[in-house]
Design an enzyme around this catalytic site. Structure first.
Site, PDB file in Angstrom:
ATOM      1  N   ASP A  67      40.278  47.950 -24.355  1.00 50.19           N
ATOM      2  CA  ASP A  67      39.004  48.455 -24.118  1.00 50.19           C
ATOM      3  C   ASP A  67      38.097  48.630 -25.393  1.00 50.19           C
ATOM      4  O   ASP A  67      38.543  48.151 -26.365  1.00 50.19           O
ATOM      5  CB  ASP A  67      39.127  49.848 -23.771  1.00 50.19           C
ATOM      6  CG  ASP A  67      40.235  50.640 -24.323  1.00 50.19           C
ATOM      7  OD1 ASP A  67      40.838  50.590 -25.440  1.00 50.19           O
ATOM      8  OD2 ASP A  67      40.717  51.670 -23.755  1.00 50.19           O
ATOM      9  N   ASN A 136      45.161  63.186 -19.219  1.00 53.26           N
ATOM     10  CA  ASN A 136      44.938  63.215 -17.721  1.00 53.26           C
ATOM     11  C   ASN A 136      45.361  62.003 -17.016  1.00 53.26           C
ATOM     12  O   ASN A 136      45.247  61.843 -15.985  1.00 53.26           O
ATOM     13  CB  ASN A 136      43.536  63.361 -17.512  1.00 53.26           C
ATOM     14  CG  ASN A 136      42.786  62.328 -18.056  1.00 53.26           C
ATOM     15  OD1 ASN A 136      43.220  61.177 -18.734  1.00 53.26           O
ATOM     16  ND2 ASN A 136      41.359  62.321 -18.351  1.00 53.26           N
ATOM     17  N   HIS A 138      44.957  58.674 -17.611  1.00 52.93           N
ATOM     18  CA  HIS A 138      44.181  57.825 -17.902  1.00 52.93           C
ATOM     19  C   HIS A 138      45.023  56.565 -18.635  1.00 52.93           C
ATOM     20  O   HIS A 138      46.035  56.904 -19.335  1.00 52.93           O
ATOM     21  CB  HIS A 138      42.901  57.821 -18.683  1.00 52.93           C
ATOM     22  CG  HIS A 138      42.909  57.795 -20.134  1.00 52.93           C
ATOM     23  ND1 HIS A 138      41.991  58.434 -20.653  1.00 52.93           N
ATOM     24  CD2 HIS A 138      43.843  57.565 -21.035  1.00 52.93           C
ATOM     25  CE1 HIS A 138      42.039  58.527 -22.071  1.00 52.93           C
ATOM     26  NE2 HIS A 138      43.245  57.917 -22.285  1.00 52.93           N
ATOM     27  N   GLU A 143      39.628  56.633 -16.040  1.00 59.17           N
ATOM     28  CA  GLU A 143      39.665  58.049 -15.733  1.00 59.17           C
ATOM     29  C   GLU A 143      40.041  58.466 -14.530  1.00 59.17           C
ATOM     30  O   GLU A 143      40.172  57.486 -13.675  1.00 59.17           O
ATOM     31  CB  GLU A 143      38.501  58.745 -16.366  1.00 59.17           C
ATOM     32  CG  GLU A 143      37.990  58.458 -17.849  1.00 59.17           C
ATOM     33  CD  GLU A 143      38.695  59.179 -18.820  1.00 59.17           C
ATOM     34  OE1 GLU A 143      39.849  59.535 -18.706  1.00 59.17           O
ATOM     35  OE2 GLU A 143      37.974  59.236 -20.123  1.00 59.17           O
TER      36      GLU A 143
END
Ligand code: PGA
Length: 245
Positions: A67, A136, A138, A143
């Site tokens: 990313d 979380n 990811h 996400e």
């Protein structure tokens, strides 16, 4: 999914780096998927030390990063291009032309996503992908709620992710609000995946991964459906599992 527990972060990095070095020696033209953030730094340091000491060569390796932030140029110190050049590429013998990271500073972001996805396909996919995990769940910047079939795409970062990454910026306001990330479908096409989990702050995520169901609300859970995933976790990350066992 195979789980390897290491006594501490340093040992975890050594084990994961040794694994990568073995794969590069077996296949000098390895297509290697790379991650940024705090967790892989120890691995990159170990790869650099090994390159200097033992001469492991990356001359024919091609890399694909997961990313990049939208709006940052490659020479911005907070960009992932800068992180990778500084923390790995400039210290081993890989030609920069064989290192690929999405371009976050282009006008046409949709076109950039297509270009990146096609680039990975043209190289016949990734042999070994390194992943971290967010609190979380990811993976990359995918996400919770991201489709398991997603390809490279633009994401709005959640406030928890921006908060977690603000340590690499002067303030949370400076953290970009968007990023380009490989999709979950892109990641899942990798022939093999190493997931790195370090520190007490990740123990809840590791617990959720190992004990929760496979669901798009927890992106990393998809890894349980991949045929070849190894999780490297340090003692702090597995501590909470012991409580639940
Ligand atoms: P970290 O990030 O290695 O900095 O904890 C991992 C991630 O958010 O994927």
């Amino acid at each position: 999914m195979k789980i390897i527990e290491a006594i501490d972060y340093k040992t975890m990095c050594k084990m994961a780096a040794d694994y990568i070095i073995t794969k590069v020696c077996e296949n000098p033209r390895l297509k290697l998927g790379l991650a940024t953030g705090g967790t892989p730094l120890g691995i990159y340091n170990t790869l650099i030390a090994d390159h200097k000491k033992n001469g492991t060569s990356y001359q024919w390796v091609t890399t694909f990063n997961l990313d990049e932030y939208v709006g940052l140029t490659g020479d911005d110190p907070s960009s992932y291009r800068h992180y990778m050049n500084h923390n790995l590429f400039n210290q081993i013998d890989i030609p920069l032309s064989q290192t690929n990271i999405p371009h976050g500073d282009v006008q046409d972001l949709e076109q950039e996503c297509i270009r990146y996805e096609n680039l990975i396909s043209e190289h016949r996919g990734i042999d070994l992908q390194i992943l971290g995990i967010g609190n979380n769940g990811h993976i990359g910047f995918n996400e919770p709620g991201t489709s398991f079939n997603s390809k490279t795409h633009v994401v709005e970062l959640t406030s928890s992710t921006r908060e977690a990454n603000s340590r690499f910026f002067n303030s949370v306001e400076e953290v970009p609000t968007r990023a380009i990330t490989m999709g979950i479908g892109t990641i899942m096409k990798s022939r093999e995946i190493l997931l790195l989990v370090s520190g007490e702050s990740k123990s809840n995520a590791l617990h959720a991964l190992l004990n929760g169901k496979v669901d798009e609300s927890f992106p990393a859970s998809v890894l349980k459906t991949h045929p070849k995933v190894t999780v490297f976790a340090d003692k702090e990350a597995v501590a909470c599992l012991k409580v639940f066992r």
